[in-house]
Design an enzyme around this catalytic site. Structure first.
Site, mmCIF file in Angstrom:
data_model
loop_
_atom_site.group_PDB
_atom_site.id
_atom_site.type_symbol
_atom_site.label_atom_id
_atom_site.label_comp_id
_atom_site.label_asym_id
_atom_site.label_seq_id
_atom_site.Cartn_x
_atom_site.Cartn_y
_atom_site.Cartn_z
ATOM 1 N N ASP A 12 0.839 -1.211 0.000
ATOM 2 C CA ASP A 12 0.000 0.000 0.000
ATOM 3 C C ASP A 12 0.870 1.257 0.000
ATOM 4 O O ASP A 12 1.994 1.240 0.507
ATOM 5 C CB ASP A 12 -0.912 -0.024 1.242
ATOM 6 C CG ASP A 12 -2.117 0.900 1.087
ATOM 7 O OD1 ASP A 12 -2.361 1.388 -0.036
ATOM 8 O OD2 ASP A 12 -2.816 1.123 2.093
ATOM 9 N N GLY A 13 0.333 2.325 -0.572
ATOM 10 C CA GLY A 13 1.019 3.621 -0.505
ATOM 11 C C GLY A 13 1.620 4.100 -1.819
ATOM 12 O O GLY A 13 2.299 5.131 -1.840
ATOM 13 N N GLY A 44 0.061 5.390 -4.344
ATOM 14 C CA GLY A 44 -0.558 6.671 -4.713
ATOM 15 C C GLY A 44 0.045 7.819 -3.922
ATOM 16 O O GLY A 44 0.370 8.886 -4.482
ATOM 17 N N TRP A 82 2.960 7.944 -2.526
ATOM 18 C CA TRP A 82 4.354 8.116 -2.959
ATOM 19 C C TRP A 82 4.397 9.042 -4.173
ATOM 20 O O TRP A 82 5.226 9.947 -4.246
ATOM 21 C CB TRP A 82 4.945 6.741 -3.289
ATOM 22 C CG TRP A 82 6.402 6.726 -3.647
ATOM 23 C CD1 TRP A 82 7.448 6.517 -2.799
ATOM 24 C CD2 TRP A 82 6.969 6.915 -4.958
ATOM 25 N NE1 TRP A 82 8.643 6.561 -3.502
ATOM 26 C CE2 TRP A 82 8.374 6.802 -4.821
ATOM 27 C CE3 TRP A 82 6.432 7.161 -6.228
ATOM 28 C CZ2 TRP A 82 9.240 6.934 -5.907
ATOM 29 C CZ3 TRP A 82 7.299 7.292 -7.298
ATOM 30 C CH2 TRP A 82 8.689 7.179 -7.135
ATOM 31 N N HIS A 85 2.682 3.346 -8.989
ATOM 32 C CA HIS A 85 2.530 1.899 -9.206
ATOM 33 C C HIS A 85 3.779 1.330 -9.884
ATOM 34 O O HIS A 85 4.201 0.216 -9.598
ATOM 35 C CB HIS A 85 1.280 1.605 -10.031
ATOM 36 C CG HIS A 85 0.004 1.970 -9.310
ATOM 37 N ND1 HIS A 85 -0.231 1.614 -8.001
ATOM 38 C CD2 HIS A 85 -1.091 2.680 -9.710
ATOM 39 C CE1 HIS A 85 -1.428 2.075 -7.640
ATOM 40 N NE2 HIS A 85 -1.963 2.726 -8.652
ATOM 41 N N GLU A 139 -12.281 -4.854 -4.656
ATOM 42 C CA GLU A 139 -12.788 -3.486 -4.453
ATOM 43 C C GLU A 139 -12.037 -2.455 -5.303
ATOM 44 O O GLU A 139 -12.543 -1.349 -5.534
ATOM 45 C CB GLU A 139 -12.681 -3.085 -2.980
ATOM 46 C CG GLU A 139 -13.624 -3.842 -2.035
ATOM 47 C CD GLU A 139 -13.220 -5.289 -1.755
ATOM 48 O OE1 GLU A 139 -12.007 -5.589 -1.791
ATOM 49 O OE2 GLU A 139 -14.120 -6.122 -1.538
ATOM 50 N N ARG A 158 -11.794 2.049 -8.696
ATOM 51 C CA ARG A 158 -10.869 3.158 -8.982
ATOM 52 C C ARG A 158 -11.112 3.678 -10.408
ATOM 53 O O ARG A 158 -11.718 2.976 -11.228
ATOM 54 C CB ARG A 158 -9.423 2.683 -8.847
ATOM 55 C CG ARG A 158 -9.110 2.309 -7.408
ATOM 56 C CD ARG A 158 -7.650 2.078 -7.198
ATOM 57 N NE ARG A 158 -7.419 1.786 -5.791
ATOM 58 C CZ ARG A 158 -6.266 1.935 -5.179
ATOM 59 N NH1 ARG A 158 -5.207 2.372 -5.846
ATOM 60 N NH2 ARG A 158 -6.132 1.661 -3.912
ATOM 61 N N LEU A 160 10.812 -20.641 -4.235
ATOM 62 C CA LEU A 160 9.824 -19.759 -3.590
ATOM 63 C C LEU A 160 8.448 -19.877 -4.259
ATOM 64 O O LEU A 160 8.337 -19.791 -5.477
ATOM 65 C CB LEU A 160 10.323 -18.303 -3.708
ATOM 66 C CG LEU A 160 9.355 -17.214 -3.225
ATOM 67 C CD1 LEU A 160 9.267 -17.200 -1.703
ATOM 68 C CD2 LEU A 160 9.813 -15.834 -3.723
ATOM 69 N N ARG A 217 1.845 -4.801 6.310
ATOM 70 C CA ARG A 217 1.149 -3.776 5.522
ATOM 71 C C ARG A 217 1.973 -2.502 5.569
ATOM 72 O O ARG A 217 2.333 -2.037 6.656
ATOM 73 C CB ARG A 217 -0.265 -3.510 6.028
ATOM 74 C CG ARG A 217 -0.984 -2.502 5.097
ATOM 75 C CD ARG A 217 -2.473 -2.416 5.317
ATOM 76 N NE ARG A 217 -3.061 -1.549 4.307
ATOM 77 C CZ ARG A 217 -4.290 -1.637 3.825
ATOM 78 N NH1 ARG A 217 -5.095 -2.575 4.260
ATOM 79 N NH2 ARG A 217 -4.728 -0.783 2.914
ATOM 80 N N LEU A 241 -6.990 -5.071 7.115
ATOM 81 C CA LEU A 241 -6.735 -6.160 6.171
ATOM 82 C C LEU A 241 -7.297 -5.902 4.778
ATOM 83 O O LEU A 241 -6.861 -6.523 3.812
ATOM 84 C CB LEU A 241 -7.317 -7.475 6.705
ATOM 85 C CG LEU A 241 -6.500 -8.157 7.809
ATOM 86 C CD1 LEU A 241 -7.235 -9.380 8.337
ATOM 87 C CD2 LEU A 241 -5.137 -8.581 7.278
#
Ligand code: IPE
Ligand code: IPE
Ligand code: MG
Length: 249
Positions: A32-33, A35, A37, A49, A79, A83, A143, A196, A203
Site C-alpha cells: 500500500d502507498g 498513490g 508516494w 505503481h 474493491e 478506482r 519460492l 502492511r 486487512l
C-alpha cells in the site's frame, strides 16, 4: 542471461539481524502507498505503481535469498475495480510488463507463480501472460510466489464453500481442513506474517481465514520505498514475537 539469486549464508542473514530458524515460512504483503508516494512527488498515480513494481522485484529476490517458502502479495483487490478506469488500465498494463520482463528470471530461479483470486476477469494479453507464467513455473520447487489479483477473501471463502456444496460434501463432513483445501492458498504453509505498508492498519479483505494466527507488522514506509532493508526490519520484528496459539507457555 537471467540474474541468479544468491542463497544467503547464515552470516549474510546476520548482517540483517536475521536467523534462519526465526524466519516466517509464509509472508503476506499488503503493498500500500503507491498513490501517496506519487502524490508527494507531484507525479501521476501510475508512476507510484511503477515504482511499487520495482520495489516488488527486490522483495521477491530477497524472499528467495533468505529462504522464505511462500510470499503472497496483494496486487489488486475486488474493491479496486472502483478506482478510475485509467488507473485500473495502468495497473494492468504494468502487470503485463512485470510478467513479460520478469518471467525468465523468476523461472531460472525456480520460483513457482500462482495467481490467487478470480482470474476469469482477465482476458487478452494479460490473461495469456498470467496463464503462461503459471504453467511455465508450475513444476518449480523454489519460492512460492502468489499474486493476489482480483482477490477478495470473502469471495474466496464463498467460492470454497460453494465448490464443496457442488461436490455433495455433507455438513457432517465439513471441517477446517476441508475448507482450507478449497482456498486459493491450498497446499501452502500456514500464513505466519502479514506486513502492511503505508501506515494503514487493516486487512482490506486480504487472507481473512488464513490470518487466524498470523502476526501483523505495520510499517509507515510507502510501498515504493519498501526496500529489502525495510523488509528485513519487519522480519526481525516477527522474530521477536512470542506466538502462543492459545496455549500457556
Ligand atoms: C497500493 O497503493 C496499490 C494498489 C492498491 C493497487 P495505493 O494505490 O492504494 O496507494 P495509496 O493508498 O493511494 O497511497
Ligand atoms: C489494499 O489496498 C489492496 C491492495 C494493496 C491491492 P487499498 O489501498 O485498496 O485498501 P484501502 O482502500 O485503503 O482499504
Ligand atoms: Mg491504498
Amino acid at each position: 542471461m537471467a540474474k541468479l539469486y544468491p542463497e544467503f549464508t547464515e552470516a549474510e542473514l546476520r548482517a540483517f539481524s536475521l536467523e534462519k530458524g526465526a524466519l516466517p515460512r509464509h509472508v503476506g504483503v499488503i503493498m500500500d502507498g503507491n498513490g501517496r508516494w506519487a502524490k508527494k512527488r507531484i507525479l501521476p498515480r501510475s508512476a507510484g505503481h511503477r515504482a511499487g513494481m520495482e520495489a516488488l522485484r527486490e522483495i521477491v529476490r530477497f524472499s528467495h535469498s533468505a529462504g522464505i517458502e511462500a510470499l503472497t502479495v496483494y496486487a489488486f483487490s475486488t474493491e479496486n475495480w472502483s478506482r478510475p478506469r485509467a488507473e485500473v488500465d495502468a495497473l494492468f498494463s504494468l502487470l503485463e510488463e512485470y510478467f513479460y520482463k520478469e518471467i525468465d528470471e523468476l523461472d531460472a530461479n525456480g520460483v513457482r507463480i500462482r495467481i490467487i483470486g478470480d482470474a476469469s476477469a482477465f482476458s487478452g494479453k494479460l490473461h495469456d501472460l498470467l496463464d503462461s507464467a503459471v504453467r511455465r513455473t508450475s513444476g518449480n520447487s523454489g519460492l512460492c510466489f502468489n499474486i493476489a489479483l482480483n482477490y477478495g477473501s470473502r469471495a474466496e471463502i464463498v467460492h470454497a464453500v460453494s465448490s464443496l456444496i457442488d461436490d455433495g460434501v455433507k455438513s457432517a463432513d465439513l471441517s477446517e481442513s476441508i475448507i482450507d483445501s478449497r482456498l486459493y492458498t491450498a497446499g501452502l504453509p500456514e500464513l505466519d506474517l502479514i506486513i502492511r505498508t503505508a501506515g494503514e492498519q487493516r486487512l482490506s479483505n486480504f487472507l481473512l481465514w488464513q490470518a487466524a494466527y498470523a502476526e501483523f507488522v505495520f510499517t509507515s514506509v510507502l510501498f515504493p520505498d519498501f526496500t529489502p532493508e525495510e523488509y528485513a526490519k519487519c522480519l526481525v520484528e516477527y522474530a521477536h514475537r512470542t506466538r502462543k496459539f492459545g496455549k500457556v507457555l
